[in-house]
Motif scaffolding. Structure first.
Motif, PDB file in Angstrom:
ATOM      1  N   THR A  52       0.844  -1.196   0.000  1.00 26.21           N
ATOM      2  CA  THR A  52       0.000   0.000   0.000  1.00 26.21           C
ATOM      3  C   THR A  52       0.879   1.246   0.000  1.00 26.21           C
ATOM      4  O   THR A  52       1.880   1.306   0.717  1.00 26.21           O
ATOM      5  N   ILE A  53       0.491   2.239  -0.782  1.00 28.71           N
ATOM      6  CA  ILE A  53       1.229   3.500  -0.815  1.00 28.71           C
ATOM      7  C   ILE A  53       0.976   4.241   0.499  1.00 28.71           C
ATOM      8  O   ILE A  53      -0.167   4.519   0.849  1.00 28.71           O
ATOM      9  N   VAL A  54       2.055   4.534   1.221  1.00 30.77           N
ATOM     10  CA  VAL A  54       1.945   5.236   2.500  1.00 30.77           C
ATOM     11  C   VAL A  54       2.529   6.644   2.434  1.00 30.77           C
ATOM     12  O   VAL A  54       2.374   7.420   3.366  1.00 30.77           O
ATOM     13  N   TRP A  55       3.218   6.963   1.350  1.00 30.06           N
ATOM     14  CA  TRP A  55       3.694   8.315   1.097  1.00 30.06           C
ATOM     15  C   TRP A  55       3.715   8.537  -0.401  1.00 30.06           C
ATOM     16  O   TRP A  55       4.100   7.657  -1.169  1.00 30.06           O
ATOM     17  N   ASP A  56       3.262   9.708  -0.821  1.00 33.28           N
ATOM     18  CA  ASP A  56       3.216  10.065  -2.230  1.00 33.28           C
ATOM     19  C   ASP A  56       3.668  11.511  -2.364  1.00 33.28           C
ATOM     20  O   ASP A  56       3.218  12.373  -1.607  1.00 33.28           O
ATOM     21  N   LYS A  57       4.548  11.779  -3.317  1.00 32.48           N
ATOM     22  CA  LYS A  57       5.032  13.155  -3.507  1.00 32.48           C
ATOM     23  C   LYS A  57       3.900  14.103  -3.870  1.00 32.48           C
ATOM     24  O   LYS A  57       4.000  15.305  -3.674  1.00 32.48           O
ATOM     25  N   ASP A  58       2.794  13.564  -4.389  1.00 34.61           N
ATOM     26  CA  ASP A  58       1.643  14.374  -4.784  1.00 34.61           C
ATOM     27  C   ASP A  58       0.564  14.435  -3.708  1.00 34.61           C
ATOM     28  O   ASP A  58      -0.582  14.771  -3.996  1.00 34.61           O
ATOM     29  N   ALA A  59       0.912  14.116  -2.474  1.00 37.54           N
ATOM     30  CA  ALA A  59      -0.075  14.125  -1.387  1.00 37.54           C
ATOM     31  C   ALA A  59      -0.767  15.479  -1.303  1.00 37.54           C
ATOM     32  O   ALA A  59      -0.123  16.518  -1.386  1.00 37.54           O
ATOM     33  N   GLY A  60      -2.086  15.426  -1.162  1.00 41.32           N
ATOM     34  CA  GLY A  60      -2.875  16.639  -1.045  1.00 41.32           C
ATOM     35  C   GLY A  60      -3.275  17.262  -2.372  1.00 41.32           C
ATOM     36  O   GLY A  60      -3.958  18.266  -2.403  1.00 41.32           O
ATOM     37  N   THR A  61      -2.857  16.667  -3.481  1.00 41.47           N
ATOM     38  CA  THR A  61      -3.237  17.151  -4.812  1.00 41.47           C
ATOM     39  C   THR A  61      -4.224  16.171  -5.432  1.00 41.47           C
ATOM     40  O   THR A  61      -4.428  15.074  -4.905  1.00 41.47           O
ATOM     41  N   PRO A  62      -4.815  16.511  -6.579  1.00 45.91           N
ATOM     42  CA  PRO A  62      -5.713  15.552  -7.233  1.00 45.91           C
ATOM     43  C   PRO A  62      -5.026  14.242  -7.643  1.00 45.91           C
ATOM     44  O   PRO A  62      -5.686  13.221  -7.821  1.00 45.91           O
ATOM     45  N   ASP A  63      -3.701  14.250  -7.781  1.00 49.79           N
ATOM     46  CA  ASP A  63      -2.961  13.042  -8.153  1.00 49.79           C
ATOM     47  C   ASP A  63      -2.536  12.205  -6.950  1.00 49.79           C
ATOM     48  O   ASP A  63      -1.804  11.221  -7.095  1.00 49.79           O
ATOM     49  N   ASP A  64      -2.972  12.562  -5.750  1.00 52.50           N
ATOM     50  CA  ASP A  64      -2.613  11.869  -4.509  1.00 52.50           C
ATOM     51  C   ASP A  64      -2.999  10.393  -4.573  1.00 52.50           C
ATOM     52  O   ASP A  64      -4.148  10.050  -4.836  1.00 52.50           O
ATOM     53  N   ALA A  65      -2.027   9.509  -4.355  1.00 55.21           N
ATOM     54  CA  ALA A  65      -2.285   8.064  -4.364  1.00 55.21           C
ATOM     55  C   ALA A  65      -2.122   7.452  -2.974  1.00 55.21           C
ATOM     56  O   ALA A  65      -2.031   6.231  -2.845  1.00 55.21           O
ATOM     57  N   CYS A  66      -2.062   8.273  -1.938  1.00 57.16           N
ATOM     58  CA  CYS A  66      -1.912   7.756  -0.577  1.00 57.16           C
ATOM     59  C   CYS A  66      -3.041   6.780  -0.259  1.00 57.16           C
ATOM     60  O   CYS A  66      -4.205   7.055  -0.539  1.00 57.16           O
ATOM     61  N   GLY A  67      -2.679   5.647   0.308  1.00 59.69           N
ATOM     62  CA  GLY A  67      -3.658   4.649   0.703  1.00 59.69           C
ATOM     63  C   GLY A  67      -4.042   3.669  -0.386  1.00 59.69           C
ATOM     64  O   GLY A  67      -4.772   2.707  -0.127  1.00 59.69           O
ATOM     65  N   VAL A  68      -3.557   3.857  -1.612  1.00 67.97           N
ATOM     66  CA  VAL A  68      -3.896   2.955  -2.712  1.00 67.97           C
ATOM     67  C   VAL A  68      -3.123   1.647  -2.562  1.00 67.97           C
ATOM     68  O   VAL A  68      -1.902   1.657  -2.390  1.00 67.97           O
ATOM     69  N   MET A  69      -3.834   0.517  -2.620  1.00 68.91           N
ATOM     70  CA  MET A  69      -3.175  -0.784  -2.588  1.00 68.91           C
ATOM     71  C   MET A  69      -2.618  -1.056  -3.983  1.00 68.91           C
ATOM     72  O   MET A  69      -3.353  -0.999  -4.964  1.00 68.91           O
ATOM     73  N   ILE A  70      -1.315  -1.318  -4.058  1.00 64.97           N
ATOM     74  CA  ILE A  70      -0.687  -1.535  -5.360  1.00 64.97           C
ATOM     75  C   ILE A  70      -0.265  -2.986  -5.591  1.00 64.97           C
ATOM     76  O   ILE A  70       0.212  -3.303  -6.677  1.00 64.97           O
ATOM     77  N   ALA A  71      -0.452  -3.841  -4.592  1.00 62.05           N
ATOM     78  CA  ALA A  71      -0.083  -5.239  -4.796  1.00 62.05           C
ATOM     79  C   ALA A  71      -0.820  -6.144  -3.831  1.00 62.05           C
ATOM     80  O   ALA A  71      -1.034  -5.788  -2.672  1.00 62.05           O
ATOM     81  N   LYS A  72      -1.193  -7.314  -4.345  1.00 68.56           N
ATOM     82  CA  LYS A  72      -1.714  -8.388  -3.510  1.00 68.56           C
ATOM     83  C   LYS A  72      -1.247  -9.690  -4.155  1.00 68.56           C
ATOM     84  O   LYS A  72      -1.676 -10.038  -5.253  1.00 68.56           O
ATOM     85  N   LEU A  73      -0.345 -10.365  -3.464  1.00 65.37           N
ATOM     86  CA  LEU A  73       0.271 -11.587  -3.975  1.00 65.37           C
ATOM     87  C   LEU A  73      -0.011 -12.703  -2.982  1.00 65.37           C
ATOM     88  O   LEU A  73       0.233 -12.553  -1.792  1.00 65.37           O
ATOM     89  N   ASN A  74      -0.531 -13.801  -3.474  1.00 69.15           N
ATOM     90  CA  ASN A  74      -1.106 -14.821  -2.608  1.00 69.15           C
ATOM     91  C   ASN A  74      -0.170 -15.921  -2.127  1.00 69.15           C
ATOM     92  O   ASN A  74      -0.425 -16.508  -1.082  1.00 69.15           O
ATOM     93  N   THR A  75       0.893 -16.229  -2.868  1.00 71.84           N
ATOM     94  CA  THR A  75       1.739 -17.357  -2.466  1.00 71.84           C
ATOM     95  C   THR A  75       3.218 -17.049  -2.642  1.00 71.84           C
ATOM     96  O   THR A  75       3.613 -16.303  -3.535  1.00 71.84           O
ATOM     97  N   TRP A  76       4.020 -17.670  -1.781  1.00 69.70           N
ATOM     98  CA  TRP A  76       5.477 -17.631  -1.909  1.00 69.70           C
ATOM     99  C   TRP A  76       5.879 -18.920  -2.603  1.00 69.70           C
ATOM    100  O   TRP A  76       5.598 -20.018  -2.114  1.00 69.70           O
ATOM    101  N   GLN A  77       6.504 -18.797  -3.763  1.00 69.99           N
ATOM    102  CA  GLN A  77       6.892 -19.976  -4.536  1.00 69.99           C
ATOM    103  C   GLN A  77       8.105 -19.621  -5.388  1.00 69.99           C
ATOM    104  O   GLN A  77       8.162 -18.539  -5.981  1.00 69.99           O
ATOM    105  N   ASP A  78       9.068 -20.523  -5.461  1.00 72.09           N
ATOM    106  CA  ASP A  78      10.264 -20.325  -6.288  1.00 72.09           C
ATOM    107  C   ASP A  78      10.948 -18.980  -6.010  1.00 72.09           C
ATOM    108  O   ASP A  78      11.239 -18.213  -6.925  1.00 72.09           O
ATOM    109  N   ASP A  79      11.182 -18.679  -4.741  1.00 74.31           N
ATOM    110  CA  ASP A  79      11.902 -17.475  -4.315  1.00 74.31           C
ATOM    111  C   ASP A  79      11.217 -16.157  -4.672  1.00 74.31           C
ATOM    112  O   ASP A  79      11.879 -15.138  -4.859  1.00 74.31           O
TER     113      ASP A  79
END
Length: 139
Positions: A52-79
């Protein structure tokens, strides 16, 4: 026979030393230094990895992505963390994804179809979250 054994040993020596699944959680600075992403166990399912994005250089602007989940990976396999998705907040598109670490480097690979047809972003570990996002999340 001895030459083959020596060649295999030398290949093992130069092969990358990929880390264990518990080396991914933490704070990671994006390659363009525009965001910090916190990777940690997902709320549901608990054995998956979420970013999840916890800091964004555009915080407080219309381009603010704070709080956006950018990944969800379900399994650990092959390193690597696999079987999930990564999100590009600029294009608002999801892709198949793989996350690997090597030392203080995080490799996030986004792809369509096969891993070979993808793009990798290289992130670096950081110790803290700069000021900016309205609600801060800690890993």
């Amino acid at each position: 026979m001895r030459a083959i054994a020596m060649m295999l040993l030398s290949c093992a020596w130069v092969a990358p030393a990929w880390a264990a699944p518990d080396t991914v959680p933490g704070l990671w600075l994006s390659a363009d230094k525009a965001a910090v992403i916190a990777f940690k166990a997902c709320a549901e399912p608990k054995d998956a990895l979420c970013g999840t994005i916890v800091w964004d250089k555009d915080a407080g602007t219309p381009d603010d992505a704070c709080g956006v989940m950018i990944a969800k990976l379900n399994t650990w396999q092959d390193d690597a963390w696999r079987n999930g998705w990564v999100h590009d907040p600029r294009t608002r598109k999801n892709y198949k994804g793989i996350v690997r670490t090597k030392g203080d480097t995080l490799l996030v690979r986004a792809y369509i179809g096969t891993e070979l047809l993808g793009e990798t972003e290289i992130m670096t570990r950081v110790a803290s979250i700069p000021a900016g996002c309205k609600s801060k999340e800690t890993p």
